[in-house]
Design a protein around this motif. Structure first.
Motif, mmCIF file in Angstrom:
data_model
loop_
_atom_site.group_PDB
_atom_site.id
_atom_site.type_symbol
_atom_site.label_atom_id
_atom_site.label_comp_id
_atom_site.label_asym_id
_atom_site.label_seq_id
_atom_site.Cartn_x
_atom_site.Cartn_y
_atom_site.Cartn_z
ATOM 1 N N ALA A 2 0.829 -1.206 0.000
ATOM 2 C CA ALA A 2 0.000 0.000 0.000
ATOM 3 C C ALA A 2 0.862 1.254 0.000
ATOM 4 C CB ALA A 2 -0.928 0.004 1.214
ATOM 5 N N LEU A 3 1.964 1.226 0.729
ATOM 6 C CA LEU A 3 2.863 2.380 0.754
ATOM 7 C C LEU A 3 3.475 2.624 -0.618
ATOM 8 C CD1 LEU A 3 4.732 1.652 4.109
ATOM 9 C CD2 LEU A 3 2.919 3.340 3.734
ATOM 10 N N ARG A 4 3.846 1.556 -1.311
ATOM 11 C CA ARG A 4 4.417 1.702 -2.654
ATOM 12 C C ARG A 4 3.374 2.243 -3.632
ATOM 13 N NH1 ARG A 4 6.095 -2.112 -5.639
ATOM 14 N NH2 ARG A 4 7.883 -0.978 -6.501
ATOM 15 N N ARG A 5 2.155 1.762 -3.500
ATOM 16 C CA ARG A 5 1.072 2.259 -4.367
ATOM 17 C C ARG A 5 0.883 3.759 -4.168
ATOM 18 N NH1 ARG A 5 -3.727 -0.752 -2.616
ATOM 19 N NH2 ARG A 5 -3.670 0.713 -0.861
ATOM 20 N N PHE A 6 0.842 4.193 -2.924
ATOM 21 C CA PHE A 6 0.656 5.608 -2.624
ATOM 22 C C PHE A 6 1.841 6.436 -3.113
ATOM 23 C CE2 PHE A 6 1.505 9.056 0.517
ATOM 24 C CZ PHE A 6 0.495 9.907 0.118
ATOM 25 N N ALA A 7 3.061 5.966 -2.844
ATOM 26 C CA ALA A 7 4.252 6.724 -3.223
ATOM 27 C C ALA A 7 4.380 6.842 -4.738
ATOM 28 C CB ALA A 7 5.501 6.069 -2.632
ATOM 29 N N GLU A 14 -3.545 19.126 -2.498
ATOM 30 C CA GLU A 14 -4.803 18.568 -3.000
ATOM 31 C C GLU A 14 -4.586 17.141 -3.483
ATOM 32 O OE1 GLU A 14 -6.579 21.140 -5.907
ATOM 33 O OE2 GLU A 14 -6.368 22.912 -4.626
ATOM 34 N N ARG A 15 -3.480 16.922 -4.131
ATOM 35 C CA ARG A 15 -3.164 15.577 -4.621
ATOM 36 C C ARG A 15 -2.974 14.608 -3.456
ATOM 37 N NH1 ARG A 15 2.042 14.121 -8.364
ATOM 38 N NH2 ARG A 15 1.108 12.396 -9.507
ATOM 39 N N GLU A 16 -2.228 15.045 -2.446
ATOM 40 C CA GLU A 16 -2.031 14.208 -1.259
ATOM 41 C C GLU A 16 -3.370 13.829 -0.637
ATOM 42 O OE1 GLU A 16 2.187 16.341 0.148
ATOM 43 O OE2 GLU A 16 0.260 16.941 0.996
ATOM 44 N N ALA A 17 -4.217 14.822 -0.454
ATOM 45 C CA ALA A 17 -5.510 14.591 0.195
ATOM 46 C C ALA A 17 -6.370 13.635 -0.610
ATOM 47 C CB ALA A 17 -6.238 15.925 0.395
ATOM 48 N N LEU A 18 -6.397 13.829 -1.924
ATOM 49 C CA LEU A 18 -7.230 12.985 -2.773
ATOM 50 C C LEU A 18 -6.722 11.549 -2.796
ATOM 51 C CD1 LEU A 18 -9.714 13.303 -4.658
ATOM 52 C CD2 LEU A 18 -8.093 13.428 -6.553
ATOM 53 N N LEU A 19 -5.418 11.371 -2.861
ATOM 54 C CA LEU A 19 -4.857 10.019 -2.886
ATOM 55 C C LEU A 19 -5.049 9.300 -1.555
ATOM 56 C CD1 LEU A 19 -1.531 10.627 -4.859
ATOM 57 C CD2 LEU A 19 -3.605 9.487 -5.678
ATOM 58 N N LEU A 20 -4.879 10.009 -0.464
ATOM 59 C CA LEU A 20 -5.030 9.372 0.848
ATOM 60 C C LEU A 20 -6.467 8.939 1.105
ATOM 61 C CD1 LEU A 20 -2.707 11.654 2.995
ATOM 62 C CD2 LEU A 20 -2.336 9.234 2.466
ATOM 63 N N THR A 21 -7.422 9.769 0.697
ATOM 64 C CA THR A 21 -8.818 9.423 0.933
ATOM 65 C C THR A 21 -9.383 8.498 -0.143
ATOM 66 O OG1 THR A 21 -9.537 11.469 -0.187
ATOM 67 C CG2 THR A 21 -9.295 11.536 2.220
ATOM 68 N N GLY A 22 -9.054 8.784 -1.411
ATOM 69 C CA GLY A 22 -9.654 8.033 -2.506
ATOM 70 C C GLY A 22 -8.932 6.750 -2.849
ATOM 71 N N LEU A 23 -7.604 6.766 -2.833
ATOM 72 C CA LEU A 23 -6.810 5.591 -3.186
ATOM 73 C C LEU A 23 -6.523 4.710 -1.982
ATOM 74 C CD1 LEU A 23 -5.197 4.136 -5.448
ATOM 75 C CD2 LEU A 23 -3.221 5.512 -4.749
ATOM 76 N N GLU A 24 -6.154 5.341 -0.870
ATOM 77 C CA GLU A 24 -5.777 4.587 0.328
ATOM 78 C C GLU A 24 -6.924 4.407 1.320
ATOM 79 O OE1 GLU A 24 -2.902 3.077 0.324
ATOM 80 O OE2 GLU A 24 -2.640 4.010 -1.653
ATOM 81 N N HIS A 25 -8.034 5.053 1.063
ATOM 82 C CA HIS A 25 -9.251 4.905 1.877
ATOM 83 C C HIS A 25 -9.041 5.272 3.348
ATOM 84 C CE1 HIS A 25 -11.051 3.071 -1.614
ATOM 85 N NE2 HIS A 25 -10.090 2.162 -1.657
ATOM 86 N N LEU A 26 -8.203 6.275 3.605
ATOM 87 C CA LEU A 26 -8.090 6.806 4.950
ATOM 88 C C LEU A 26 -9.329 7.640 5.260
ATOM 89 C CD1 LEU A 26 -5.094 5.935 4.556
ATOM 90 C CD2 LEU A 26 -4.448 8.000 5.802
ATOM 91 N N THR A 27 -9.721 7.657 6.510
ATOM 92 C CA THR A 27 -10.821 8.519 6.910
ATOM 93 C C THR A 27 -10.359 9.968 6.890
ATOM 94 O OG1 THR A 27 -10.243 8.486 9.255
ATOM 95 C CG2 THR A 27 -11.658 6.693 8.443
ATOM 96 N N HIS A 28 -11.305 10.885 6.968
ATOM 97 C CA HIS A 28 -10.935 12.299 7.002
ATOM 98 C C HIS A 28 -10.070 12.595 8.217
ATOM 99 C CE1 HIS A 28 -14.277 13.929 4.133
ATOM 100 N NE2 HIS A 28 -13.493 13.034 3.569
#
Length: 206
Positions: free
Chosen positions: A15-20, A127-141
């Motif tokens: 998951a970390l590699r996907r996000f990075a 904005e990119r960080e926020a979108l990836l963390l919530t949309g790709l990594e499914h972190l809560t707000h």
């Protein structure tokens, strides 16, 4: 370091590699001894920090700490690039101020031919960080706010702006694709008419 910590790091690595990789969009970084994908370098450094982490610093656990490490290191790298006006060595550390380049655009991204991917890559960094963390990594707000060290209103503003930018760019991409397709159809039609006219002319000459 306990076997349990190493096992947890191993499970989190994909998951970390996907996000990075999504965050850095194909940029490259070179160390003194080898050339590495920047995403892999960021993940490697985050995992190294995770081995020595005192969990009391991050009450919500190792996962958020690692995402935060990648975000902070990438921000510091970009800030260094902006200050030097040249690519840096790719060596990163964990002392980046969390808001130092929160609104900076990623300037070295490799643009994708896929409109949605290109649209995400072109977003301002936070904005990119926020979108990836919530949309790709499914972190809560709440989790995303902890990783980015911003407030809930700031996060919501980032997400709204990111989605507006993507919608606008996707609309533009679709219009361009439609215009290109219509142009190609027109050229093909013109070619068929021209070919037919030439053929009839040749028959008459014979």
């Amino acid at each position: 370091m306990t076997v349990k910590r190493r096992d947890e790091l191993e499970k989190l690595t994909p998951a970390l590699r996907r996000f990075a990789h999504a965050l850095t969009a194909g940029e490259q970084a070179t160390t003194n001894s080898q050339s590495l994908g920047l995403a892999d370098l960021l993940v490697h450094n985050a995992l190294q920090r995770g081995l020595d982490l005192q969990m009391g610093r991050w009450p919500n656990g190792l996962r958020l700490f690692l995402y935060g490490s990648i975000v902070a290191a990438n921000r510091q790298r970009l800030q260094g690039d902006a200050n030097s006006h040249a690519p840096n060595s790719g060596v990163v550390n964990d002392h980046a101020a969390p808001h130092a380049i929160a609104s900076a655009a990623i300037s070295h991204s490799v643009r994708s031919n896929l409109p949605i991917v290109a649209a995400v890559q072109s977003l301002p960094l936070q904005e990119r960080e926020a979108l990836l963390l919530t949309g790709l990594e499914h972190l809560t707000h709440s989790e995303t706010c902890e990783v980015l060290r911003i407030t809930q209103p700031e996060l919501l503003t980032c997400l709204v702006h990111a989605r507006q930018r993507i919608s606008a760019q996707m609309g533009t991409a679709l219009r361009l694709a439609r215009a290109s397709r219509d142009g190609a159809n027109h050229d093909a039609s013109t070619h068929r008419v021209s070919s037919g006219t030439t053929s009839r002319h040749l028959r008459v000459v014979k």
